[in-house]
Structure formats: structure tokens, C-alpha cells
Design a protein around this motif. Structure first.
Motif, PDB file in Angstrom:
ATOM      1  N   LEU A 194      10.488   3.821 -12.217  1.00 45.00           N
ATOM      2  CA  LEU A 194      11.563   2.584 -13.029  1.00 45.00           C
ATOM      3  C   LEU A 194      10.523   1.795 -13.398  1.00 45.00           C
ATOM      4  N   ALA A 195      10.115   1.098 -13.208  1.00 40.80           N
ATOM      5  CA  ALA A 195       9.077  -0.005 -13.908  1.00 40.80           C
ATOM      6  C   ALA A 195       8.976  -0.768 -13.364  1.00 40.80           C
ATOM      7  N   GLU A 196       7.220  -1.837 -13.847  1.00 36.77           N
ATOM      8  CA  GLU A 196       6.914  -2.184 -12.707  1.00 36.77           C
ATOM      9  C   GLU A 196       6.127  -4.057 -14.135  1.00 36.77           C
ATOM     10  N   GLY A 197       5.961  -5.142 -12.825  1.00 39.35           N
ATOM     11  CA  GLY A 197       6.036  -6.354 -13.852  1.00 39.35           C
ATOM     12  C   GLY A 197       5.682  -7.537 -13.005  1.00 39.35           C
ATOM     13  N   VAL A 198       6.079  -8.565 -13.301  1.00 41.69           N
ATOM     14  CA  VAL A 198       5.683  -9.625 -12.479  1.00 41.69           C
ATOM     15  C   VAL A 198       6.999 -10.028 -12.252  1.00 41.69           C
ATOM     16  N   TYR A 199       6.909 -11.009 -10.923  1.00 41.00           N
ATOM     17  CA  TYR A 199       8.213 -11.083 -10.378  1.00 41.00           C
ATOM     18  C   TYR A 199       7.747 -13.131  -9.781  1.00 41.00           C
ATOM     19  N   ALA A 200       8.496 -13.729  -9.602  1.00 43.62           N
ATOM     20  CA  ALA A 200       8.889 -15.013  -9.099  1.00 43.62           C
ATOM     21  C   ALA A 200      10.260 -15.244  -8.556  1.00 43.62           C
ATOM     22  N   ILE A 201      10.328 -15.657  -7.148  1.00 38.88           N
ATOM     23  CA  ILE A 201      11.078 -15.887  -5.931  1.00 38.88           C
ATOM     24  C   ILE A 201      11.066 -17.916  -6.158  1.00 38.88           C
ATOM     25  N   THR A 202      11.946 -18.548  -6.733  1.00 40.31           N
ATOM     26  CA  THR A 202      12.420 -19.843  -7.496  1.00 40.31           C
ATOM     27  C   THR A 202      13.015 -20.239  -6.990  1.00 40.31           C
ATOM     28  N   SER A 203      13.423 -21.510  -6.477  1.00 45.17           N
ATOM     29  CA  SER A 203      14.100 -22.814  -6.880  1.00 45.17           C
ATOM     30  C   SER A 203      14.935 -23.367  -7.282  1.00 45.17           C
ATOM     31  N   THR A 204      16.410 -23.086  -7.382  1.00 45.78           N
ATOM     32  CA  THR A 204      16.524 -24.341  -8.149  1.00 45.78           C
ATOM     33  C   THR A 204      17.819 -25.965  -7.575  1.00 45.78           C
ATOM     34  N   GLY A 205      17.191 -25.419  -6.509  1.00 47.44           N
ATOM     35  CA  GLY A 205      17.932 -26.773  -5.952  1.00 47.44           C
ATOM     36  C   GLY A 205      18.529 -26.023  -4.748  1.00 47.44           C
ATOM     37  N   ARG A 206      20.025 -26.168  -4.774  1.00 49.20           N
ATOM     38  CA  ARG A 206      20.844 -25.492  -3.676  1.00 49.20           C
ATOM     39  C   ARG A 206      21.174 -24.013  -4.162  1.00 49.20           C
ATOM     40  N   GLU A 207      20.266 -23.522  -5.523  1.00 44.87           N
ATOM     41  CA  GLU A 207      19.809 -21.325  -4.967  1.00 44.87           C
ATOM     42  C   GLU A 207      18.688 -20.967  -5.084  1.00 44.87           C
ATOM     43  N   SER A 208      18.526 -20.115  -4.745  1.00 40.18           N
ATOM     44  CA  SER A 208      17.799 -19.443  -5.291  1.00 40.18           C
ATOM     45  C   SER A 208      17.019 -18.150  -5.815  1.00 40.18           C
ATOM     46  N   HIS A 209      16.155 -17.713  -6.455  1.00 43.69           N
ATOM     47  CA  HIS A 209      16.442 -16.554  -7.289  1.00 43.69           C
ATOM     48  C   HIS A 209      15.077 -15.484  -7.486  1.00 43.69           C
ATOM     49  N   LEU A 210      15.006 -14.549  -7.231  1.00 38.77           N
ATOM     50  CA  LEU A 210      14.512 -13.325  -7.527  1.00 38.77           C
ATOM     51  C   LEU A 210      13.778 -12.652  -9.155  1.00 38.77           C
ATOM     52  N   ALA A 211      12.919 -13.481 -10.054  1.00 45.29           N
ATOM     53  CA  ALA A 211      12.959 -13.537 -11.353  1.00 45.29           C
ATOM     54  C   ALA A 211      12.040 -12.327 -11.292  1.00 45.29           C
ATOM     55  N   TYR A 212      12.240 -12.173 -12.593  1.00 48.58           N
ATOM     56  CA  TYR A 212      10.534 -10.629 -13.678  1.00 48.58           C
ATOM     57  C   TYR A 212      10.885 -10.894 -15.008  1.00 48.58           C
ATOM     58  N   ILE A 213       9.278  -9.991 -15.510  1.00 50.56           N
ATOM     59  CA  ILE A 213       9.053 -10.074 -16.317  1.00 50.56           C
ATOM     60  C   ILE A 213       8.865  -8.304 -16.060  1.00 50.56           C
ATOM     61  N   LEU A 214       9.358  -7.556 -16.960  1.00 52.22           N
ATOM     62  CA  LEU A 214       8.631  -5.693 -17.009  1.00 52.22           C
ATOM     63  C   LEU A 214       7.355  -5.870 -17.786  1.00 52.22           C
ATOM     64  N   THR A 215       6.812  -5.235 -17.441  1.00 54.48           N
ATOM     65  CA  THR A 215       4.964  -4.931 -17.638  1.00 54.48           C
ATOM     66  C   THR A 215       5.505  -3.165 -17.883  1.00 54.48           C
ATOM     67  N   ILE A 216       6.322  -2.556 -17.379  1.00 55.22           N
ATOM     68  CA  ILE A 216       6.041  -1.083 -17.738  1.00 55.22           C
ATOM     69  C   ILE A 216       7.235  -0.592 -17.399  1.00 55.22           C
ATOM     70  N   PRO A 217       8.185  -0.067 -18.217  1.00 52.05           N
ATOM     71  CA  PRO A 217       7.376   0.373 -19.600  1.00 52.05           C
ATOM     72  C   PRO A 217       7.008  -0.384 -20.209  1.00 52.05           C
ATOM     73  N   SER A 218       6.824  -0.733 -21.315  1.00 53.98           N
ATOM     74  CA  SER A 218       6.587  -1.157 -22.355  1.00 53.98           C
ATOM     75  C   SER A 218       7.481  -2.102 -23.895  1.00 53.98           C
ATOM     76  N   GLU A 219       8.295  -0.524 -23.315  1.00 51.84           N
ATOM     77  CA  GLU A 219       9.883  -0.898 -23.769  1.00 51.84           C
ATOM     78  C   GLU A 219      10.700  -0.932 -22.688  1.00 51.84           C
ATOM     79  N   VAL A 220      12.042  -1.218 -22.230  1.00 52.38           N
ATOM     80  CA  VAL A 220      13.036  -0.588 -21.224  1.00 52.38           C
ATOM     81  C   VAL A 220      13.804   0.117 -22.777  1.00 52.38           C
TER      82      VAL A 220
END
Length: 425
Positions: free
Chosen positions: A263-289
Motif C-alpha cells: 500500500l505504501a512505503e516511507g520513513v518512520y520514527a518511534i518518538t517519546s513525548t514524555g507520557r506517550e509514545s508515537h509511531l510517526a511516519y512520512i510516506l515516499t511511495i506513492p508520491s501522492e496518496v
């Protein structure tokens, strides 16, 4: 209507590493000019080679842990939100069942050391092509400068892939209701790494996450259980779960389980904002969703709040696995008496880990990847700046490799045996 990228592209000099980019188009010491949007490419990828049989027992998939009834179907219902479970009509399951036709797997390299050389050897899974061996330099490169600028609130970063698998007998779903499962593949990189050209090397640290829901969470009301189906495995072991298969039933004859579709490919980061953690991403494929990605719950830039379940506590009957993760005692102790805690990357290194993905409101990425107090004044980039640099490097890598077919090249799959990246139903 198709979504578009919401941040400006940052370009890198041809022979230098890319500059720190932010959502405000910040420039750092490396310099660079704005890049153009990538056009989707379509090239044939190398063929996958069948490996030798290894003596390591293969990890059972999520569906294989559910018992079969006499008709040959799975009798487990779809696993829903752990906090608000509800029953849906049971559907026939055949996902990831291995047909008894001689499919082989082999030992995989689980070494933690980073090697900048990717040795991938594969042929078409249908045996129709001869072996194609590549000995290419991995796109993952170490960088002292990147190590120093990457904020500590990024717990892990890497390449992310989103897949779906159609219901039994449905090779090309025409809407989300025809999807049986969604999947996420995570390929972590060293904290100070950057991306160059070529495919992503196989370090034996790949993870396969299974989402029993058909789609990803789209709002804070959506709280979907997710399971680590495979952890710290090589590409050969990963590919064993991705292909199509046929299995026999007593009443319906031979049933066909389709291959996973990207469905898609991109880059991700697991981040910490203190009390929460997040799975953040930015898509590269497809070039436009497109409508497909949006219907599944993907944005060009997004994130999910992530919590991991304490295996000492039982959950709803339809959200439990027969076997929990085999955490060491020190990891169990970190839960104390909590039923849930913010996700850390080390939890994903254990099969059968159960985590909750919770949808975000708008500007999810900015909330998940904002600068934290511990990184202020230390010359560190904001998490979103590091993610944008990594995504820009991935965009250049994809353009120079195989366009949208980079998904197949990265994972050593034959593009003939799998659907293309879907952009329309």
C-alpha cells in the motif's frame, strides 16, 4: 480526492549528505536546494530465489494460532478494539497458511552489527527465472554528524512498509471490506544513520506487525490491537509470510489465500513525548496518496499513539493470543502494576507483543515529532526535521532505484508474483 504532501521537499547536494529540513524549510550546515516531486516509476524487480531448508522452526502466524474447524476454516472472529470489543461474523481464514507443497525457509542472520553491504540472492517464486544475485552497497550509511544532530526523543527510526491481504479468494480487493488483514513492516536503522542510494540491506532486524482490523485507526476513537507476528528476522523469513498459498478444505475444496499487496512505503520514527509514545511516519511511495491509502487510514504524514500491553494481564477473549511474548524479567518489571505503558522499540523485538494503535486528530505528525525539553539548547534537530531529512533521502533513493517497485527490490520480492502498489480500487 487524492492527498498531497504538506511539507516542502529539501534537496541534497549530489555528493554531500542532506541538510536538516523542517516543516518551516529550515536549512543547516550541509546546504541544499528544493527538490522536485518524484514521479511514480514502474520497473521490473529482480526475482526471488528459493532458499535452502533450515532447521529453525518457523514462527506461527497470527492466523495459524487459531484452530480449524472441520470445514477447514478458521473459527476465530476478527480481533477488535481491546477497549471496546465487539463481535463480527466469522469469516473463513486461510491467511499465511503454508500449502503442503514444499515451501522452504532457511536460517536468517540475526546479527546486530550494521554492515553497509546488502547481499541478496533471490529468484522468482514461481521458479520461472534463473537466479539473480546482487551484491550492492546498502543504502543505510553511518554518519557522525547525523548521530550528533538526531534528538534523543527519537527512540528508533527506519523504513516502514504498509501491506494488505485480501480475503480468501480475493486477489485484488475493490474496497476495504474485501481486506482480511493489514500489515506493517518495520526495518530499523542505527540512530545516527542516513540514506544513500540502493536497496536497504538485510541486517536480520525486520519486524512484521499484524493488524486484525481491515484498516488503520483514523481518529482518537479508533483504538486497534496490533500484534508482532515476526521479530528480528531476515528477509527470507519475512518473505515466507508474504506470498500466496492454497489449502484444501473438506467442503469447499481448494481455497486460495492471496499474497500481501503493498500500500505504501516511507520513513518512520518511534518518538517519546514524555507520557506517550508515537509511531510517526512520512510516506515516499506513492508520491501522492490516493483514495486507497486514505480509505485504509494512511495520510502523507501521520502518526499513531502507541501503548504496549502488560502480558501479565489478560485481555478480552477475542483480543488474546494463545501465547504471550517471552519478555525477560527486567522488562516485565518495568510494567510494575500497569496494564499498559508507552511503547519502546525493545518491546517490538519479541513475537506476540500486543500493542494498541490509537488514531490522532489533525497535525498528528507535528504533535508526535515536536521538540522535547531534553533536546532544547543542545544543537539537536527537532524530530520532525530528522524525519523530513530521512524522507527526502528516501525519495532520492526511490527515484534512482525502481520507483514504486522499490518495495519489491528492498524486500527481495518478485514483482510478477505480487500486486503493484495500489492507487485505485
Amino acid at each position: 480526492m487524492a492527498g498531497t504532501r504538506s511539507s516542502a521537499r529539501q534537496a541534497a547536494a549530489a555528493a554531500a549528505s542532506s541538510s536538516p529540513n523542517s516543516s518551516q524549510s529550515k536549512q543547516g550546515s550541509d546546504g541544499g536546494a528544493a527538490g522536485s516531486k518524484r514521479k511514480a516509476g514502474a520497473g521490473a524487480s529482480p526475482k526471488a530465489k528459493r532458499g535452502k531448508k533450515g532447521d529453525k522452526k518457523e514462527q506461527a502466524t497470527l492466523e495459524e494460532t487459531m484452530p480449524r474447524d472441520e470445514t477447514g476454516t478458521k473459527d476465530g472472529v476478527e480481533i477488535e478494539d481491546a477497549t471496546e470489543p465487539k463481535q463480527e461474523a466469522a469469516e473463513e481464514k486461510g491467511v499465511n497458511e503454508k500449502a503442503q507443497n514444499g515451501k522452504e525457509t532457511s536460517e536468517h542472520d540475526q546479527g546486530p552489527e550494521v554492515d553497509n553491504t546488502a547481499n541478496v540472492e533471490y529468484t522468482s517464486q514461481n521458479g520461472g527465472q534463473s537466479a539473480v544475485e546482487t551484491n550492492e552497497k546498502s543504502a543505510v550509511e553511518t554518519s557522525t554528524q547525523r548521530e550528533e544532530s538526531t534528538p534523543s526523543s527519537i527512540l528508533e527510526k527506519g523504513i516502514i512498509y504498509f501491506f494488505e491481504r485480501g480475503r480468501v479468494g480475493v486477489d485484488e480487493p475493490s474496497n476495504p471490506d474485501e481486506i482480511a488483514r493489514s500489515y506493517i513492516v518495520l526495518r530499523p536503522m542505527p540512530h545516527g544513520a542516513k540514506l544513500g542510494e540502493g536497496p536497504i540491506g538485510d541486517e536480520g532486524q525486520n519486524r512484521l506487525l499484524a493488524l486484525p482490523k481491515k484498516v488503520l485507526p483514523k481518529s482518537p476513537k479508533d483504538r486497534f490491537m496490533t500484534f508482532v507476528e515476526k521479530a528480528k528476522v531476515g528477509l527470507e523469513d519475512l518473505r515466507a509470510s508474504m506470498g500466496s498459498s492454497d489449502y484444501a478444505t473438506k467442503t469447499a475444496g481448494t481455497r486460495h489465500t492471496p499474497a500481501m499487496a503493498p500500500l505504501a512505503e516511507g520513513v518512520y520514527a518511534i518518538t517519546s513525548t514524555g507520557r506517550e509514545s508515537h509511531l510517526a511516519y512520512i510516506l515516499t511511495i506513492p508520491s501522492e496518496v490516493t483514495e486507497v491509502q486514505l480509505d485504509i487510514g494512511l495520510q502523507q504524514r501521520g502518526s499513531f499513539v502507541t501503548s504496549v500491553k502488560n502480558p501479565s494481564y489478560s485481555g478480552p477473549a477475542n483480543a488474546n493470543l494463545p501465547k504471550g511474548p517471552e519478555y525477560p524479567q527486567e522488562l516485565l518489571d518495568e510494567f510494575r502494576s500497569l496494564r499498559w505503558m508507552p511503547l519502546q522499540p525493545k518491546h517490538l523485538d519479541y513475537e506476540n507483543t500486543q500493542l494498541l494503535l490509537i488514531g490522532h486528530k489533525e497535525q498528528a505528525l507535528e504533535k508526535a515529532a515536536g521538540q522535547q525539553n531534553q533536546d532544547e539548547g543542545d544543537g539537536k534537530d527537532q524530530p520532525i526535521e530528522e524525519m523530513e531529512k530521512l524522507e527526502h533521502e528516501d525519495e532520492i533513493r526511490v527515484e534512482h532505484l525502481k520507483g514504486d517497485d522499490t518495495v519489491f527490490v528492498d524486500l527481495g520480492l518478485s514483482s510478477k508474483d505480487y500486486p503493484k502498489v495500489q492507487t485505485t480500487w
